[in-house]
Write a protein that holds these residues in place. Structure first.
Motif, PDB file in Angstrom:
ATOM      1  N   VAL A  12      -8.441 -29.216  -3.177  1.00 10.67           N
ATOM      2  CA  VAL A  12      -8.824 -27.980  -2.483  1.00 10.67           C
ATOM      3  C   VAL A  12      -9.983 -28.213  -1.522  1.00 10.67           C
ATOM      4  O   VAL A  12      -9.996 -27.683  -0.406  1.00 10.67           O
ATOM      5  N   TYR A  13     -10.969 -29.004  -1.938  1.00 11.04           N
ATOM      6  CA  TYR A  13     -12.170 -29.143  -1.117  1.00 11.04           C
ATOM      7  C   TYR A  13     -11.886 -29.727   0.254  1.00 11.04           C
ATOM      8  O   TYR A  13     -12.670 -29.552   1.197  1.00 11.04           O
ATOM      9  N   LYS A  14     -10.752 -30.415   0.398  1.00  9.43           N
ATOM     10  CA  LYS A  14     -10.420 -30.995   1.699  1.00  9.43           C
ATOM     11  C   LYS A  14     -10.040 -29.926   2.732  1.00  9.43           C
ATOM     12  O   LYS A  14     -10.021 -30.211   3.933  1.00  9.43           O
ATOM     13  N   GLU A  15      -9.731 -28.731   2.248  1.00  9.45           N
ATOM     14  CA  GLU A  15      -9.451 -27.634   3.182  1.00  9.45           C
ATOM     15  C   GLU A  15     -10.643 -27.382   4.101  1.00  9.45           C
ATOM     16  O   GLU A  15     -10.487 -26.982   5.257  1.00  9.45           O
ATOM     17  N   TYR A  21     -16.476 -32.115   9.404  1.00  8.53           N
ATOM     18  CA  TYR A  21     -16.801 -33.334  10.146  1.00  8.53           C
ATOM     19  C   TYR A  21     -17.711 -32.989  11.320  1.00  8.53           C
ATOM     20  O   TYR A  21     -17.659 -31.881  11.876  1.00  8.53           O
ATOM     21  N   HIS A  22     -18.547 -33.938  11.712  1.00 12.89           N
ATOM     22  CA  HIS A  22     -19.407 -33.724  12.880  1.00 12.89           C
ATOM     23  C   HIS A  22     -18.543 -33.307  14.064  1.00 12.89           C
ATOM     24  O   HIS A  22     -17.487 -33.910  14.319  1.00 12.89           O
ATOM     25  N   PRO A  23     -18.948 -32.282  14.789  1.00 12.89           N
ATOM     26  CA  PRO A  23     -18.121 -31.773  15.904  1.00 12.89           C
ATOM     27  C   PRO A  23     -17.774 -32.821  16.955  1.00 12.89           C
ATOM     28  O   PRO A  23     -16.778 -32.667  17.680  1.00 12.89           O
ATOM     29  N   THR A 127      -4.456 -49.704   5.999  1.00 13.92           N
ATOM     30  CA  THR A 127      -5.432 -48.939   6.783  1.00 13.92           C
ATOM     31  C   THR A 127      -4.709 -47.768   7.429  1.00 13.92           C
ATOM     32  O   THR A 127      -3.501 -47.825   7.680  1.00 13.92           O
ATOM     33  N   ILE A 128      -5.456 -46.716   7.697  1.00 13.94           N
ATOM     34  CA  ILE A 128      -4.870 -45.501   8.251  1.00 13.94           C
ATOM     35  C   ILE A 128      -5.855 -44.852   9.211  1.00 13.94           C
ATOM     36  O   ILE A 128      -7.062 -44.842   8.962  1.00 13.94           O
ATOM     37  N   VAL A 129      -5.364 -44.354  10.340  1.00 14.72           N
ATOM     38  CA  VAL A 129      -6.223 -43.745  11.352  1.00 14.72           C
ATOM     39  C   VAL A 129      -5.431 -42.685  12.115  1.00 14.72           C
ATOM     40  O   VAL A 129      -4.213 -42.808  12.284  1.00 14.72           O
ATOM     41  N   ASN A 130      -6.113 -41.642  12.547  1.00 18.41           N
ATOM     42  CA  ASN A 130      -5.442 -40.645  13.395  1.00 18.41           C
ATOM     43  C   ASN A 130      -5.321 -41.181  14.813  1.00 18.41           C
ATOM     44  O   ASN A 130      -6.168 -41.944  15.289  1.00 18.41           O
ATOM     45  N   THR A 131      -4.237 -40.820  15.486  1.00 17.66           N
ATOM     46  CA  THR A 131      -3.962 -41.363  16.826  1.00 17.66           C
ATOM     47  C   THR A 131      -4.291 -40.396  17.947  1.00 17.66           C
ATOM     48  O   THR A 131      -4.229 -40.783  19.118  1.00 17.66           O
ATOM     49  N   GLN A 136      -8.704 -35.634  13.573  1.00 13.72           N
ATOM     50  CA  GLN A 136      -9.493 -36.561  12.764  1.00 13.72           C
ATOM     51  C   GLN A 136      -9.530 -36.152  11.289  1.00 13.72           C
ATOM     52  O   GLN A 136      -9.698 -36.984  10.400  1.00 13.72           O
ATOM     53  N   TRP A 137      -9.318 -34.881  11.023  1.00 13.63           N
ATOM     54  CA  TRP A 137      -9.296 -34.377   9.645  1.00 13.63           C
ATOM     55  C   TRP A 137      -8.095 -34.895   8.851  1.00 13.63           C
ATOM     56  O   TRP A 137      -8.101 -34.918   7.620  1.00 13.63           O
TER      57      TRP A 137
END
Length: 531
Positions: A12-15, A21-23, A127-131, A136-137
């Motif tokens: 839940v906390y990931k909501e 995250y820093h803007p 490894t995993i990253v947003n593209t 970024q969340w």
């Protein structure tokens, strides 16, 4: 029960994190790593079998998220908003999910080592990253489900590889044909697992090692659905005709001799037939009934497997370590003094006044000669066999043994070592149950997903955790690269973006597409090269 709710397969906390995250952060880069063998269920373990990612990609990143994208946007986010708002106590803003729905795919890139790689601790196989900026969340939103769906399979696979190695070791030492080894470890864990899906996942881990014996049918279905297996073209998993106590008990009036004859002649006249043999009096069955059935067994086109299911598996199969003193009554008048002497010499049984005795739970017990010998030696006495090139006794092909209760890695080694010490090849099948496959946690190999790099204000920034209260939880930092140095997989952290593009981690998933696929057969072949 299967719950399809892609956006809510998380803590839940990931909501809150899409807003926390820093803007100025536009990218989050993370890895999945098994960090420590301190709590490993395998003695002196140094590597973890990497298996399970392709299942995660197909079942969650593709199947489940495609359901989200196929729905109307309002419908797709409505349940998420209702459930999350209720759990958090305020109206949750789902704009970030609406933006994802508008995009129409998961903007993620996953790199990985080949499945089937035995990976040293502290080396990341994933490894995993947003593209795309703005998502970024997403990288660490899937942390929970990535961990939950991967650590059990790799832990079971690692356990299974450990069993396989020991079977292979003793087959080599005693001259047991190598083609028997894949059948020596049989998965009996289904009924003890946390549900049928856990059984399928863990059961696939068992099969991935190269062991093929299993009674967990969902594991075979799992292999076909997610790993390109095909039972029509290859040996995925196998079992045999076998009984259970309820079946034996239905012959209570006729008795076990008639029961065995019925099975061997009318229901299973050829192939492998396994019969649970301790429903009433196991040693009477071994020493009385089997000799009476010897001709039927030896004429049958196949192998009759005797299956004890109670008692100490080490002693049932291999017997007792008995003192070589012919009879302690010749040395001691007092039996208690004889027993103390036998115990002091490390023996489990001794002979006094022509009878065998052992000791359990601080009590003296009278033993029959068959108990002292153990099942394998008794079967040899009845059915005989051949001798391997290494000089060890190998039971005749018409007879065999399996023990499927209370087997552990420690007991496996004890059983095979004691058989070898007695001059027998390691021809025995051991059942591997839920104690081996489920008496584990994520901490068994310290498996975790951690972010190590972000892009903030357009600049690459290495991040890490290093809790002063627990040095074991120190993470890598920055971008990561894995290379093989002197034959061992080695992690290089805090590398440049150019260096990160190199190394052994290959892109397997990007922007909603599975780019590189493997099969059960390929995984088994890779593991075989390493064991």
């Amino acid at each position: 029960m299967t719950i399809t709710a892609a956006s809510m397969q998380k803590d839940v906390y990931k909501e809150f994190h899409s807003r926390a995250y820093h803007p100025s952060v536009t990218e989050v880069y993370a890895n999945y790593t098994s960090r420590s063998g301190k709590l490993s269920n395998i003695t002196d373990n140094d590597k973890v079998a990497f298996v399970g990612l392709q299942y995660f990609i197909k079942s969650y990143l593709l199947e489940e998220w495609n359901e989200f994208f196929k729905q109307d946007k309002t419908v797709a986010v409505a349940t998420h908003k209702r459930i999350m708002s209720s759990m958090l106590g305020y109206s949750v803003d789902v704009t970030y999910l609406e933006d994802l729905h508008d995009l129409g795919y998961l903007p993620l890139k996953i790199k990985a080592l080949p499945e089937g790689t035995l990976v040293p601790y502290l080396v990341p196989p994933i490894t995993i990253v947003n593209t795309k900026p703005g998502f970024q969340w997403l990288t660490n939103m899937i942390e929970t489900v990535l961990s939950c769906e991967n650590w059990p399979i790799q832990t079971s696979a690692t356990t299974s590889v450990a069993y396989f190695k020991v079977f292979k070791e003793f087959a080599t030492k005693t001259g047991l044909p190598a083609d028997f080894v894949p059948f020596q470890g049989h998965d009996f864990s289904f009924r003890g697992m946390f549900g049928k899906h856990a059984a399928a996942m863990s059961g696939f881990g068992h099969l991935a090692s190269g062991l093929v014996g299993t009674d967990t049918i969902p594991a075979v279905l799992f292999a076909e659905k997610y790993y390109g297996a095909n039972v029509d073209k290859e040996l995925v998993g196998c079992s045999v005709d076998a009984t259970e106590h309820s079946v034996t008990c239905s012959w209570i009036m006729e008795g076990e001799i008639e029961f065995f004859k019925y099975l061997m002649k009318e229901q299973s006249p050829k192939g492998i037939l396994s019969v649970v043999s301790d429903t009433w009096d196991f040693w009477t069955l071994v020493t009385d009934y089997l000799p009476q059935l010897k001709d039927d067994i030896m004429m049958r086109d196949g192998t009759l497997v005797i299956r004890p299911d109670s008692g100490d598996p080490v002693k049932i199969l291999t017997g007792y370590k008995v003192s070589p003193v012919s009879d302690y009554s010749e040395l001691f008048q007092d039996q208690s003094e004889a027993e103390k002497e036998a115990i002091s010499q490390g023996y489990e049984a001794y002979r006094f006044n022509g009878e065998y005795f052992g000791f359990e739970n601080n009590s003296t017990i009278r033993l029959m000669e068959c108990e002292v010998k153990g099942l394998i030696e008794c079967l040899w006495d009845i059915f005989g066999g051949t001798t391997t090139a290494q000089g060890y006794k190998l039971l005749d092909d018409h007879i065999g043994a399996i023990y499927g209760d209370a087997i552990t890695l420690s007991r496996q080694r004890q059983i095979l070592q004691r058989l070898m010490d007695k001059g027998f090849a390691s021809k025995v099948v051991l059942g591997i149950g839920s104690y081996s496959y489920q008496y584990v946690t994520r901490d068994t190999h310290g498996s975790a997903v951690k972010a190590t790099s972000v892009v903030k204000d357009g600049q690459r920034l290495a991040i890490f955790k290093d809790p002063k209260t627990d040095a074991k939880k120190k993470s890598s930092k920055g971008l990561l690269k894995v290379e093989r140095i002197d034959g061992e997989l080695t992690l290089f952290d805090n590398v440049s973006e150019q260096e990160e593009q190199q190394g052994l981690l290959d892109v397997v998933f990007e922007d909603g597409k599975l780019l590189k696929e493997t099969t059960l057969d390929e995984i088994r072949a890779l593991i075989a090269q390493q064991v």
